[in-house]
Design a protein around this motif. Structure first.
Motif, short mmCIF file in Angstrom:
data_model
loop_
_atom_site.label_atom_id
_atom_site.label_comp_id
_atom_site.label_asym_id
_atom_site.label_seq_id
_atom_site.Cartn_x
_atom_site.Cartn_y
_atom_site.Cartn_z
N ARG A 157 37.03 32.64 45.59
CA ARG A 157 38.32 31.99 45.43
C ARG A 157 39.20 32.69 44.39
O ARG A 157 40.41 32.82 44.56
CB ARG A 157 38.14 30.52 45.05
N ALA A 158 38.57 33.15 43.30
CA ALA A 158 39.35 33.80 42.23
C ALA A 158 40.02 35.08 42.76
O ALA A 158 41.18 35.35 42.46
CB ALA A 158 38.44 34.12 41.05
N ILE A 159 39.29 35.83 43.55
CA ILE A 159 39.87 37.07 44.08
C ILE A 159 40.96 36.75 45.11
O ILE A 159 42.01 37.37 45.13
CB ILE A 159 38.77 37.97 44.71
N ARG A 213 42.90 34.21 45.19
CA ARG A 213 44.09 33.75 44.48
C ARG A 213 44.91 34.92 43.93
O ARG A 213 46.12 34.97 44.11
CB ARG A 213 43.63 32.83 43.34
N ILE A 214 44.25 35.85 43.26
CA ILE A 214 44.99 36.94 42.59
C ILE A 214 45.52 37.95 43.61
O ILE A 214 46.62 38.47 43.46
CB ILE A 214 44.13 37.61 41.49
N HIS A 228 48.51 36.39 45.26
CA HIS A 228 49.63 36.44 44.31
C HIS A 228 50.36 37.78 44.39
O HIS A 228 51.60 37.84 44.46
CB HIS A 228 49.10 36.19 42.89
N HIS A 229 49.59 38.86 44.40
CA HIS A 229 50.21 40.20 44.40
C HIS A 229 50.85 40.53 45.75
O HIS A 229 51.88 41.19 45.79
CB HIS A 229 49.19 41.26 44.00
N VAL A 255 44.64 46.34 41.52
CA VAL A 255 45.51 45.58 42.41
C VAL A 255 46.62 46.43 43.00
O VAL A 255 46.97 46.29 44.18
CB VAL A 255 46.10 44.30 41.75
#
Lengths: 119, 227
Positions: free
Chosen positions: A11-13, A15-16, A19-20, A105
């Motif tokens: 989930r953390a990956i 999300r980020i 975002h990008h 990223v």
């Protein structure tokens, strides 16, 4: 607006990365496993699949095979970003780029741009 | 080291590491100019890069030790490998005003071995020679024909006591544990060097004097005319 299907169980990956991609001007659809991703790819228009390999339910290899076997989804470009990027190279031949984790990223966004625009 | 175990752990570490690095990078762009915030986020980022290097080296080492890497036996031109090793270390050397010199015979014949592996040996040795040097110091890479191709990396660095020379190459062994922070690195570079040289049927000779510097030397066979 180009649409990216982000397939990632962490989930953390998710999300980020989302975002990008949104910041870079993409619409992002998220799926946390291969089965959900396959449904989304068949029922909506998707310009690119950003693919993790190790996932529960249906892994990235199976998803790539199913996408390739279905005329609706066979031409969608794939970018792989995984801990097993090297192994994936041999198994998902039509993927454009293979990013090994941890990736940067900006590197990931650049790979998405390139794959979408090469289409 | 159990190779499968290391491989599994390495893979498992990559995903959380991806998050740490990505979030730190993202925050750096978001928070603006406060220098201390930038500095602290920079630490998170560079430490995650170091952890990544550590994972790669562990994985590499486990593969070498398990015999899963088959080293090639091919003719290798040494000069380009040395140049690349120096290029990699140059930014760090410039920062500390360390001069890197080379002495390579113009007509140097090729040696026999695995080009990528020998590149790694040279990169690690030159990097160490810069890292454990003093500001304004020197590093010299010399090659000569002496029972094969003899390669020497010499520095004017801090040197090591005899017991440290004996233990060099042990996994995670640090000559001075207090400088782990200041020089970075993974504690595996010298182990990788020793394993690669052993796989080539040779070994690393080390001479060192505290406060004077160290010399690292090894010999590899010539591509032609060797046994």
């Amino acid at each position: 607006m180009k649409r990216v299907l982000l397939v990632e169980d962490d989930r953390a990956i998710r999300r980020i990365v989302a975002h990008h991609l949104v910041k870079a001007g993409y619409e992002v659809l998220e799926a946390e496993d291969g089965a959900k991703a396959f449904d989304l790819a068949r029922t909506t228009t998707v310009d690119l699949v950003l693919l993790d390999i190790r996932m529960p339910a249906m892994d990235g290899y199976e998803l790539a095979d199913r996408l390739a076997a279905d005329p609706i989804t066979a031409d969608i470009p794939i970018v792989v970003c995984s801990v097993v990027a090297d192994e994936a190279k041999a198994r998902i031949l039509r993927a454009k780029t293979f990013l090994l984790r941890p990736f940067r990223v900006d590197e990931l966004v650049a790979a998405v741009h390139e794959a979408v625009n090469a289409r | 080291m159990k190779s499968d175990f290391v491989s599994t752990v390495s893979h498992e570490l990559r995903t959380p590491l991806t998050s740490i690095r990505a979030y730190a990078e993202t925050l750096r762009d978001m928070v603006g100019g406060d220098p201390m915030v930038q500095e602290f986020l920079g630490v998170i980022e560079s430490e995650s890069v170091r952890l990544t290097r550590l994972i790669n080296e562990l994985l590499n080492l486990a593969r070498i030790e398990s015999g899963r890497i088959r080293f090639k036996q091919e003719p290798v031109a040494v000069s380009p490998l040395i140049m690349r090793a120096i290029q990699t270390a140059q930014p760090k050397a410039d920062e500390a005003e360390i001069r890197i010199e080379t002495q390579v015979p113009a007509d140097l014949p090729a040696l026999r071995g695995d080009g990528d592996a020998i590149q790694q040996v040279l990169t690690n040795l030159v990097d160490n020679a810069v890292k454990y040097n003093r500001p304004g110091g020197r590093v010299a890479v010399r090659v000569s024909i002496n029972g094969g191709v003899a390669i020497e990396v010499r520095d004017t660095g801090i040197g090591m006591p005899e017991r440290a020379v004996q233990r060099l190459g042990e996994r995670f062994y640090r000559v001075d544990s207090s400088d782990t922070r200041s020089v970075g690195g993974t504690g595996l570079g010298m182990t990788v060097v020793k394993e690669i040289l052993a796989a080539h049927g040779t070994h690393l000779e080390v001479e060192s004097a505290e406060g004077v510097g160290s010399v690292f030397r090894f010999v590899l066979p010539l591509a032609e005319g060797g046994p």
